[in-house]
Write an enzyme that holds these catalytic residues in place. Structure first.
Site, PDB file in Angstrom:
ATOM      1  N   TYR A 165      -0.553   8.093  -2.831  1.00 12.68           N
ATOM      2  CA  TYR A 165      -0.320   7.894  -4.334  1.00 12.68           C
ATOM      3  C   TYR A 165      -1.594   8.823  -4.815  1.00 12.68           C
ATOM      4  O   TYR A 165      -1.728   9.141  -5.950  1.00 12.68           O
ATOM      5  CB  TYR A 165      -0.522   6.609  -4.378  1.00 12.68           C
ATOM      6  CG  TYR A 165       0.488   5.607  -4.225  1.00 12.68           C
ATOM      7  CD1 TYR A 165       1.683   6.213  -3.653  1.00 12.68           C
ATOM      8  CD2 TYR A 165       0.595   4.491  -4.687  1.00 12.68           C
ATOM      9  CE1 TYR A 165       2.664   5.458  -3.432  1.00 12.68           C
ATOM     10  CE2 TYR A 165       1.817   3.560  -4.456  1.00 12.68           C
ATOM     11  CZ  TYR A 165       2.912   4.159  -4.079  1.00 12.68           C
ATOM     12  OH  TYR A 165       4.052   3.259  -3.668  1.00 12.68           O
ATOM     13  N   GLY A 166      -2.787   8.906  -4.245  1.00 14.56           N
ATOM     14  CA  GLY A 166      -3.915   9.584  -4.904  1.00 14.56           C
ATOM     15  C   GLY A 166      -3.595  10.898  -5.594  1.00 14.56           C
ATOM     16  O   GLY A 166      -3.914  10.988  -6.649  1.00 14.56           O
TER      17      GLY A 166
ATOM     18  N   GLU B 151      -6.891   9.019  10.609  1.00 18.07           N
ATOM     19  CA  GLU B 151      -5.523   8.851  11.051  1.00 18.07           C
ATOM     20  C   GLU B 151      -5.461   9.734  12.396  1.00 18.07           C
ATOM     21  O   GLU B 151      -4.538   9.497  13.221  1.00 18.07           O
ATOM     22  CB  GLU B 151      -4.616   9.671   9.961  1.00 18.07           C
ATOM     23  CG  GLU B 151      -4.797   8.470   8.556  1.00 18.07           C
ATOM     24  CD  GLU B 151      -3.529   8.783   7.885  1.00 18.07           C
ATOM     25  OE1 GLU B 151      -2.475   9.571   7.982  1.00 18.07           O
ATOM     26  OE2 GLU B 151      -3.124   7.655   7.000  1.00 18.07           O
TER      27      GLU B 151
ATOM     28  N   CYS C  55     -11.933   2.410  -0.005  1.00 20.16           N
ATOM     29  CA  CYS C  55     -10.578   2.977   0.590  1.00 20.16           C
ATOM     30  C   CYS C  55     -10.216   2.161   1.734  1.00 20.16           C
ATOM     31  O   CYS C  55     -11.020   1.837   2.615  1.00 20.16           O
ATOM     32  CB  CYS C  55     -10.635   4.716   1.042  1.00 20.16           C
ATOM     33  SG  CYS C  55      -9.199   5.094   1.902  1.00 20.16           S
ATOM     34  N   THR C  56      -9.134   1.921   1.965  1.00 19.56           N
ATOM     35  CA  THR C  56      -8.561   1.017   2.852  1.00 19.56           C
ATOM     36  C   THR C  56      -8.647   1.416   4.362  1.00 19.56           C
ATOM     37  O   THR C  56      -8.848   0.852   5.317  1.00 19.56           O
ATOM     38  CB  THR C  56      -7.159   0.447   2.637  1.00 19.56           C
ATOM     39  OG1 THR C  56      -6.301   1.611   2.543  1.00 19.56           O
ATOM     40  CG2 THR C  56      -7.127  -0.460   1.446  1.00 19.56           C
ATOM     41  N   HIS C  57      -9.014   2.892   4.493  1.00 18.69           N
ATOM     42  CA  HIS C  57      -8.985   3.455   5.580  1.00 18.69           C
ATOM     43  C   HIS C  57     -10.428   3.368   6.181  1.00 18.69           C
ATOM     44  O   HIS C  57     -10.627   3.384   7.450  1.00 18.69           O
ATOM     45  CB  HIS C  57      -8.758   4.973   5.706  1.00 18.69           C
ATOM     46  CG  HIS C  57      -7.361   5.244   5.716  1.00 18.69           C
ATOM     47  ND1 HIS C  57      -6.241   4.920   4.800  1.00 18.69           N
ATOM     48  CD2 HIS C  57      -6.590   5.904   6.709  1.00 18.69           C
ATOM     49  CE1 HIS C  57      -5.092   5.432   5.052  1.00 18.69           C
ATOM     50  NE2 HIS C  57      -5.197   6.064   6.472  1.00 18.69           N
TER      51      HIS C  57
ATOM     52  N   CYS D  17      -4.164  -1.222  -2.199  1.00 17.43           N
ATOM     53  CA  CYS D  17      -4.173   0.222  -2.204  1.00 17.43           C
ATOM     54  C   CYS D  17      -5.007   0.498  -3.337  1.00 17.43           C
ATOM     55  O   CYS D  17      -4.869   0.086  -4.485  1.00 17.43           O
ATOM     56  CB  CYS D  17      -2.799   0.839  -2.622  1.00 17.43           C
ATOM     57  SG  CYS D  17      -2.667   2.359  -3.013  1.00 17.43           S
ATOM     58  N   ASN D  18      -6.039   1.430  -3.130  1.00 19.20           N
ATOM     59  CA  ASN D  18      -7.111   1.554  -4.329  1.00 19.20           C
ATOM     60  C   ASN D  18      -6.528   2.468  -5.705  1.00 19.20           C
ATOM     61  O   ASN D  18      -6.701   2.223  -6.653  1.00 19.20           O
ATOM     62  CB  ASN D  18      -8.236   2.318  -3.933  1.00 19.20           C
ATOM     63  CG  ASN D  18      -9.185   1.466  -3.050  1.00 19.20           C
ATOM     64  OD1 ASN D  18     -10.206   0.669  -3.750  1.00 19.20           O
ATOM     65  ND2 ASN D  18      -9.271   1.437  -1.797  1.00 19.20           N
ATOM     66  N   THR D  19      -5.713   3.206  -5.329  1.00 19.89           N
ATOM     67  CA  THR D  19      -4.898   4.223  -6.324  1.00 19.89           C
ATOM     68  C   THR D  19      -4.079   3.182  -6.965  1.00 19.89           C
ATOM     69  O   THR D  19      -4.104   3.273  -8.336  1.00 19.89           O
ATOM     70  CB  THR D  19      -4.245   5.413  -5.837  1.00 19.89           C
ATOM     71  OG1 THR D  19      -5.231   5.900  -4.963  1.00 19.89           O
ATOM     72  CG2 THR D  19      -3.647   6.178  -6.837  1.00 19.89           C
TER      73      THR D  19
ATOM     74  N   ASP E  66       0.925  -1.289  -0.020  1.00 15.82           N
ATOM     75  CA  ASP E  66      -0.100  -0.128  -0.127  1.00 15.82           C
ATOM     76  C   ASP E  66       0.978   1.407  -0.090  1.00 15.82           C
ATOM     77  O   ASP E  66       2.173   0.936   0.195  1.00 15.82           O
ATOM     78  CB  ASP E  66      -0.888  -0.038   1.194  1.00 15.82           C
ATOM     79  CG  ASP E  66      -1.792   1.263   1.495  1.00 15.82           C
ATOM     80  OD1 ASP E  66      -2.085   1.578   0.177  1.00 15.82           O
ATOM     81  OD2 ASP E  66      -1.978   1.729   2.476  1.00 15.82           O
ATOM     82  N   SER E  67       0.309   2.315  -0.203  1.00 20.78           N
ATOM     83  CA  SER E  67       1.188   3.655  -0.228  1.00 20.78           C
ATOM     84  C   SER E  67       1.437   4.205   1.661  1.00 20.78           C
ATOM     85  O   SER E  67       2.376   4.573   1.628  1.00 20.78           O
ATOM     86  CB  SER E  67       0.365   4.650  -0.892  1.00 20.78           C
ATOM     87  OG  SER E  67      -0.790   4.902  -0.170  1.00 20.78           O
TER      88      SER E  67
END
Lengths: 267, 267
Positions: free
Chosen positions: A43-44, A153, A185-187, A74-76, A11-12
């Site tokens: 990365y977005g 975060e 989104c992974t968050h 990572c979605n991006t 992931d980023s």
């Protein structure tokens, strides 16, 4: 590749640890090597070419660690680099977009699917394309929620401000009567209880992390690459910068303690 | 170096454009070259060594463009790299921390100074050190406000959620009776009207962008490097990635239209 080789996940940053959490839950005997590109997160806002270059570097490093499969958590990176990685590397590469899209198409009854994600993911149109590739008649309503990642975060998972922001972002879904909402989104899995309350019980939430782990399980099974029962799943966590910060923040995403984070510089 | 040479300004992204806006206001005859390191934004979570390396690369590039002075319009880069840049480059290098610290010490009556900034800036202790280097008896209350940057980038400058978040972040300042508050992040000038209301009229807000431009004016004057009146200030905007995004977002920070953004890759 052998069943005893580890699963590579990248992931980023730290968000992809929600995918690791699901992998550990669904595949408890696997060893995982996680690479978080904290030196180059996020990365977005980066251009597709740059994201492809970074993803390629990380996948090359993971292959050097002898992983049996790569999960792009990572979605991006999935949006911009998955096809290239699948073409250029001689092992299965799984992204986070397709599994969520597939689950959403299965779950919807009225063919109205909502997708939320970062600006980069939504602008890439990756979920739109993935959903329409499976179901032509699906109506996709996509909404970028740029404040959700910083709220997660910051640990503000259920404050009044977070709820206000969520209500504002999710307004299009209530007026458009979607019955299924993809957390793209992974968050976002950390916001799931609050989001479920905001959208109400008639909207089914699709957790990409969960679906991606299920897809990994399917791919490993198909190729006889599942780790034998009795194996001990010890994991490696690697960050390209600030491993201490990764360690502290990461535990919340992983839902378990992280003992050590190695630092590896790429590029 | 000659008075007709441009001023070099850099930041990890677009926030530093609030410093450019003040430079343009205070020094209308100057030409400015702005470098936004959008390929590697944000600097906050990165290690000091990494930030120093990036800053060095950018300063080297700016010197190649024949700038007469470098303004480090980024709090994180100022905190970690300013001393090195001042030592390693043969031209004046101005940071954003010192000017704000100095103005705060001048403005306070009760020696209680508040500082807000990103997590990276606050954790670096740079404002603490800069304020105490000028005034030993100053009491510094520092508070990281990680959600302010994404709120500004989302354009939510004065929504109810933004006010709730601001009230939460700024609570330590009301209970600690600070009479002066340093906006220690280049994004924050856009929140100034809302922040002024939240802290009330008894608290003086110090805008680092304004103070940094004033400091640049002072340094150029001292060295006879001010552009002659009548010069036309045409500017160059350079980004290390995604110049279109820079152009779109940047105008809000600059308070004026940007015609073109060049892309330059470093490192």
């Amino acid at each position: 590749m052998s069943p005893r080789d580890p699963i590579g996940v990248f992931d980023s940053g730290i968000g992809g640890l929600t995918v690791v959490r699901e992998l550990v839950r669904q595949l408890p005997h696997e060893r995982i090597i996680y690479f978080g590109d904290t030196a180059r997160v996020p990365y977005g806002p980066k251009s597709p070419d740059t994201v492809r270059r970074y993803s390629n570097e990380i996948a090359t490093w993971l292959v050097e660690q002898r992983v049996k499969v790569i999960v792009v958590a990572c979605n991006t990176a999935t949006a911009h680099a998955l096809e290239n990685l699948q073409r250029d590397f001689p092992l299965p590469v799984i992204g986070v977009v397709q599994p969520g899209a597939r689950a959403a198409v299965c779950a919807t009854r009225n063919h109205r699917i909502g997708v939320i994600g970062t600006l980069g993911t939504i602008n890439s149109g990756a979920y739109d394309r993935a959903i329409h590739a499976i179901s032509r008649e699906a109506d996709v309503v996509a909404q970028a929620c740029p404040l959700f990642v910083p709220l997660v975060e910051e640990g503000w998972l259920d404050t009044e401000a977070t709820r206000l922001i969520a209500r504002e972002y999710l307004r299009p879904f209530t007026s458009d009567h979607v019955d299924t909402l993809v957390l793209g989104c992974t968050h976002y899995p950390l916001l799931k209880p609050m989001l479920a309350q905001v959208v109400g019980r008639d909207v089914r939430l699709i957790d990409s992390a969960e679906e991606t782990a299920a897809e990994t399980c399917r791919v490993l099974t198909e190729r006889n690459l599942v780790a034998p029962p009795g194996s001990v799943g010890t994991h490696r966590f690697v960050a390209s910068d600030a491993p201490d910060h990764f360690l502290r923040q990461g535990q919340r995403f992983l839902g378990a303690a992280i003992d050590e984070v190695e630092k590896v510089t790429l590029g």
